[in-house]
Write a protein that holds these residues in place. Structure first.
Motif, PDB file in Angstrom:
ATOM      1  N   MET A   1       0.649 -23.736-128.511  1.00 54.61           N
ATOM      2  CA  MET A   1       0.872 -23.467-129.917  1.00 54.61           C
ATOM      3  C   MET A   1       2.390 -22.182-130.306  1.00 54.61           C
ATOM      4  SD  MET A   1      -2.582 -21.420-131.549  1.00 54.61           S
ATOM      5  CE  MET A   1      -3.041 -21.591-133.690  1.00 54.61           C
ATOM      6  N   ILE A   2       1.289 -20.891-129.350  1.00 61.69           N
ATOM      7  CA  ILE A   2       3.235 -19.547-129.669  1.00 61.69           C
ATOM      8  C   ILE A   2       4.044 -20.518-128.610  1.00 61.69           C
ATOM      9  CG2 ILE A   2       3.734 -17.710-129.868  1.00 61.69           C
ATOM     10  CD1 ILE A   2       1.802 -18.152-132.527  1.00 61.69           C
ATOM     11  N   GLU A   3       5.735 -20.346-129.125  1.00 58.47           N
ATOM     12  CA  GLU A   3       6.039 -20.517-128.580  1.00 58.47           C
ATOM     13  C   GLU A   3       7.445 -19.138-128.651  1.00 58.47           C
ATOM     14  OE1 GLU A   3       9.387 -22.993-125.592  1.00 58.47           O
ATOM     15  OE2 GLU A   3       8.120 -23.930-127.412  1.00 58.47           O
ATOM     16  N   ALA A   4       8.139 -17.962-127.764  1.00 55.08           N
ATOM     17  CA  ALA A   4       8.658 -17.109-128.293  1.00 55.08           C
ATOM     18  C   ALA A   4       9.882 -17.594-127.283  1.00 55.08           C
ATOM     19  CB  ALA A   4       8.309 -15.545-128.149  1.00 55.08           C
ATOM     20  N   LYS A   5      11.481 -17.570-128.593  1.00 61.19           N
ATOM     21  CA  LYS A   5      11.904 -17.776-127.102  1.00 61.19           C
ATOM     22  C   LYS A   5      13.637 -16.866-127.600  1.00 61.19           C
ATOM     23  CE  LYS A   5      11.974 -22.758-128.107  1.00 61.19           C
ATOM     24  NZ  LYS A   5      12.516 -24.506-128.488  1.00 61.19           N
ATOM     25  N   ASN A   6      13.792 -16.065-126.232  1.00 65.01           N
ATOM     26  CA  ASN A   6      14.596 -15.808-126.506  1.00 65.01           C
ATOM     27  C   ASN A   6      14.592 -14.109-127.939  1.00 65.01           C
ATOM     28  OD1 ASN A   6      16.815 -13.583-125.318  1.00 65.01           O
ATOM     29  ND2 ASN A   6      18.019 -14.551-126.158  1.00 65.01           N
ATOM     30  N   ILE A   7      13.660 -13.490-128.246  1.00 64.58           N
ATOM     31  CA  ILE A   7      13.291 -13.036-129.146  1.00 64.58           C
ATOM     32  C   ILE A   7      13.917 -11.548-129.193  1.00 64.58           C
ATOM     33  CG2 ILE A   7      11.594 -11.574-130.197  1.00 64.58           C
ATOM     34  CD1 ILE A   7       9.829 -13.965-130.899  1.00 64.58           C
ATOM     35  N   TRP A   8      14.498 -10.607-129.607  1.00 67.88           N
ATOM     36  CA  TRP A   8      15.341  -9.648-129.723  1.00 67.88           C
ATOM     37  C   TRP A   8      14.547  -8.812-131.710  1.00 67.88           C
ATOM     38  CZ3 TRP A   8      18.906  -6.914-126.617  1.00 67.88           C
ATOM     39  CH2 TRP A   8      19.590  -7.846-125.456  1.00 67.88           C
ATOM     40  N   LYS A   9      14.656  -7.679-131.304  1.00 68.46           N
ATOM     41  CA  LYS A   9      14.155  -7.391-132.480  1.00 68.46           C
ATOM     42  C   LYS A   9      14.861  -5.649-132.635  1.00 68.46           C
ATOM     43  CE  LYS A   9      12.949  -6.373-136.627  1.00 68.46           C
ATOM     44  NZ  LYS A   9      12.987  -6.370-137.868  1.00 68.46           N
ATOM     45  N   TYR A  11      16.413  -2.546-134.926  1.00 65.63           N
ATOM     46  CA  TYR A  11      16.613  -1.469-136.719  1.00 65.63           C
ATOM     47  C   TYR A  11      17.440  -0.565-136.083  1.00 65.63           C
ATOM     48  CZ  TYR A  11      11.874  -2.808-137.105  1.00 65.63           C
ATOM     49  OH  TYR A  11      10.313  -3.074-137.174  1.00 65.63           O
ATOM     50  N   GLY A  12      19.409  -1.398-137.268  1.00 68.15           N
ATOM     51  CA  GLY A  12      20.316  -0.664-137.045  1.00 68.15           C
ATOM     52  C   GLY A  12      21.056  -1.084-135.488  1.00 68.15           C
ATOM     53  N   ASP A  13      20.907   0.283-134.895  1.00 67.38           N
ATOM     54  CA  ASP A  13      21.581   0.321-133.543  1.00 67.38           C
ATOM     55  C   ASP A  13      20.080   0.374-132.846  1.00 67.38           C
ATOM     56  OD1 ASP A  13      24.097   0.558-134.571  1.00 67.38           O
ATOM     57  OD2 ASP A  13      24.966   2.640-134.032  1.00 67.38           O
ATOM     58  N   ALA A  14      19.292   0.551-133.058  1.00 66.37           N
ATOM     59  CA  ALA A  14      17.336   0.744-131.941  1.00 66.37           C
ATOM     60  C   ALA A  14      17.246  -0.942-131.958  1.00 66.37           C
ATOM     61  CB  ALA A  14      17.002   1.667-132.676  1.00 66.37           C
ATOM     62  N   VAL A  15      17.841  -0.660-130.329  1.00 63.58           N
ATOM     63  CA  VAL A  15      16.785  -1.895-130.487  1.00 63.58           C
ATOM     64  C   VAL A  15      15.981  -2.395-129.569  1.00 63.58           C
ATOM     65  CG1 VAL A  15      16.820  -4.169-128.013  1.00 63.58           C
ATOM     66  CG2 VAL A  15      19.117  -2.488-128.795  1.00 63.58           C
ATOM     67  N   ILE A  16      14.569  -2.835-130.440  1.00 61.82           N
ATOM     68  CA  ILE A  16      12.795  -2.198-129.613  1.00 61.82           C
ATOM     69  C   ILE A  16      12.335  -3.649-128.988  1.00 61.82           C
ATOM     70  CG2 ILE A  16      11.032  -1.885-131.134  1.00 61.82           C
ATOM     71  CD1 ILE A  16      13.344   0.303-131.788  1.00 61.82           C
ATOM     72  N   LEU A  17      13.410  -4.574-129.058  1.00 61.71           N
ATOM     73  CA  LEU A  17      12.517  -5.347-128.090  1.00 61.71           C
ATOM     74  C   LEU A  17      13.216  -6.361-127.789  1.00 61.71           C
ATOM     75  CD1 LEU A  17       9.228  -7.171-130.036  1.00 61.71           C
ATOM     76  CD2 LEU A  17       9.276  -5.822-128.031  1.00 61.71           C
ATOM     77  N   GLU A  18      13.739  -7.001-126.461  1.00 63.16           N
ATOM     78  CA  GLU A  18      14.850  -7.649-126.074  1.00 63.16           C
ATOM     79  C   GLU A  18      14.372  -8.877-124.502  1.00 63.16           C
ATOM     80  OE1 GLU A  18      16.973  -5.803-122.317  1.00 63.16           O
ATOM     81  OE2 GLU A  18      16.804  -4.433-124.058  1.00 63.16           O
ATOM     82  N   GLY A  19      14.579 -10.452-125.550  1.00 56.73           N
ATOM     83  CA  GLY A  19      14.691 -10.982-124.319  1.00 56.73           C
ATOM     84  C   GLY A  19      13.081 -11.473-124.315  1.00 56.73           C
ATOM     85  N   ILE A  20      12.372 -11.627-125.243  1.00 57.23           N
ATOM     86  CA  ILE A  20      10.750 -11.874-125.001  1.00 57.23           C
ATOM     87  C   ILE A  20      10.699 -13.451-124.947  1.00 57.23           C
ATOM     88  CG2 ILE A  20       8.905 -12.203-125.723  1.00 57.23           C
ATOM     89  CD1 ILE A  20       9.777  -8.984-125.340  1.00 57.23           C
ATOM     90  N   ASN A  21      10.575 -14.265-123.920  1.00 58.97           N
ATOM     91  CA  ASN A  21       9.756 -15.662-124.005  1.00 58.97           C
ATOM     92  C   ASN A  21       9.194 -15.798-122.714  1.00 58.97           C
ATOM     93  OD1 ASN A  21      12.651 -17.089-124.231  1.00 58.97           O
ATOM     94  ND2 ASN A  21      13.171 -15.472-122.568  1.00 58.97           N
ATOM     95  N   ILE A  22       7.955 -16.316-123.743  1.00 61.97           N
ATOM     96  CA  ILE A  22       6.039 -16.608-124.124  1.00 61.97           C
ATOM     97  C   ILE A  22       6.106 -17.699-124.719  1.00 61.97           C
ATOM     98  CG2 ILE A  22       5.965 -14.333-123.378  1.00 61.97           C
ATOM     99  CD1 ILE A  22       4.931 -16.080-126.001  1.00 61.97           C
ATOM    100  N   THR A  23       4.958 -18.180-123.541  1.00 54.36           N
ATOM    101  CA  THR A  23       4.293 -19.411-124.543  1.00 54.36           C
ATOM    102  C   THR A  23       3.083 -19.426-124.011  1.00 54.36           C
ATOM    103  OG1 THR A  23       3.661 -21.151-122.499  1.00 54.36           O
ATOM    104  CG2 THR A  23       6.162 -21.425-123.747  1.00 54.36           C
ATOM    105  N   VAL A  24       2.119 -19.755-125.683  1.00 54.23           N
ATOM    106  CA  VAL A  24       0.451 -18.811-125.597  1.00 54.23           C
ATOM    107  C   VAL A  24      -0.194 -20.694-126.083  1.00 54.23           C
ATOM    108  CG1 VAL A  24      -0.687 -17.916-126.771  1.00 54.23           C
ATOM    109  CG2 VAL A  24       1.272 -16.964-125.765  1.00 54.23           C
ATOM    110  N   GLN A  25      -1.319 -21.160-125.487  1.00 55.07           N
ATOM    111  CA  GLN A  25      -1.928 -21.881-125.864  1.00 55.07           C
ATOM    112  C   GLN A  25      -2.565 -21.624-126.864  1.00 55.07           C
ATOM    113  OE1 GLN A  25      -1.288 -24.953-124.648  1.00 55.07           O
ATOM    114  NE2 GLN A  25       0.833 -23.328-123.193  1.00 55.07           N
ATOM    115  N   GLU A  26      -3.358 -22.613-127.352  1.00 52.22           N
ATOM    116  CA  GLU A  26      -4.697 -22.167-128.195  1.00 52.22           C
ATOM    117  C   GLU A  26      -5.763 -21.688-127.586  1.00 52.22           C
ATOM    118  OE1 GLU A  26      -6.206 -24.414-132.918  1.00 52.22           O
ATOM    119  OE2 GLU A  26      -5.295 -25.443-131.166  1.00 52.22           O
ATOM    120  N   GLY A  27      -6.444 -20.939-128.172  1.00 53.95           N
ATOM    121  CA  GLY A  27      -7.901 -20.207-127.689  1.00 53.95           C
ATOM    122  C   GLY A  27      -7.503 -19.189-126.871  1.00 53.95           C
ATOM    123  N   GLU A  28      -6.311 -18.738-126.326  1.00 51.40           N
ATOM    124  CA  GLU A  28      -6.004 -17.686-125.894  1.00 51.40           C
ATOM    125  C   GLU A  28      -6.097 -16.146-126.357  1.00 51.40           C
ATOM    126  OE1 GLU A  28      -3.359 -17.742-121.875  1.00 51.40           O
ATOM    127  OE2 GLU A  28      -2.545 -19.278-123.605  1.00 51.40           O
TER     128      GLU A  28
END
Length: 263
Positions: A1-9, A11-28
């Protein structure tokens, strides 16, 4: 249902999230824990569509998640998102009206009658049938959160996002809210993502627990690296040393690892 592929976030030079890779099935039922400021709520807002992704992709059913909130994703915050000038019933009817693609969201005639009946039923589901004519200032904290949950569910979302919804509640009221959320999750076959600062709560409620933390730290440039999901655990019995390691990272008081789960 949900798939995150190498997500980065960033704000300017401030890195909040890096390298998020996950999958989530419906109903979890996924619970998110981690230290303050590690990006848990930011990830939740990406799922909602109110935060953009700096790099990577976040997919819902194989398509990019829309860059704005939609009826398929409901959210409940720690701060009660209710309208103070409306009764409990009118709050939920208004949430239903906002689903209309119109300037005012007002409902008339048969639509208004149907919305009132649906809102009344939803308030019965969350235990507020006795408080339909009350105003938010007449409600306890737990009742306000029940109202916020009713507002979120009236849109019949597939995904329910909870951002530390019980953090300000007393322990007894929190226990009642836990039972309610688990009941609604099963009854409405929701996929739930819940941010919590309480590791024990995360294990009790979820079927899966994510720990957000930084793998890379530069003391000279503390914002150079972001957090990622360092643990992705199916909820169940856990070795006490691993539980304590996660507990120390999250910053909780010492607790015994839970041995029973909601699932």
């Amino acid at each position: 249902m949900i798939e995150a592929k190498n997500i980065w976030k960033s704000y300017g030079d401030a890195v909040i999230l890096e390298g998020i890779n996950i999958t989530v099935q419906e109903g979890e039922f996924v619970t998110l824990v981690g230290t303050s400021g590690c990006g848990k709520s930011t990830f939740l807002k990406m799922l909602l569509g109110t935060e953009s992704i700096s790099k990577g992709s976040l997919l819902l059913d194989g398509k990019p998640i829309p860059s704005e909130p939609g009826a398929d994703r409901g959210i409940v915050f720690q701060q009660y998102s209710v309208f103070p000038h409306m009764t409990v019933l009118d709050n939920v009817i208004a949430a239903k009206g906002f689903l209309k693609r119109s300037l005012t969201g007002y409902l008339f005639g048969k639509e208004a009658k149907a919305a009132r009946a649906e809102a009344t039923t939803m308030l019965e589901e969350v235990g507020l049938s006795h408080a339909l004519k009350r105003y938010p200032h007449e409600l306890s904290g737990g009742m306000k959160q029940r109202l916020a949950i009713a507002q979120a569910l009236i849109a019949k979302p597939r995904i329910l996002l909870l951002d530390e919804p019980f953090g300000a509640l007393d322990p007894g009221i929190r226990a009642d809210m836990h039972k309610l959320v688990l009941k609604l999750w099963r009854e409405y076959k929701l996929t739930v993502f819940m941010v919590t600062h309480d590791l024990k709560e995360g294990f009790y409620l979820g079927t899966r627990l994510w720990v957000f933390d930084k793998l890379r730290i530069d003391e000279q440039a503390p914002n150079a690296y972001g957090a990622t999901i360092t643990y992705d655990l199916s909820v169940g019995e856990m070795a006490s040393d691993l539980y304590q390691e996660i507990n120390d990272k999250v910053g909780q008081d010492e607790q015994e690892p839970p041995t029973e789960t909601s699932a």
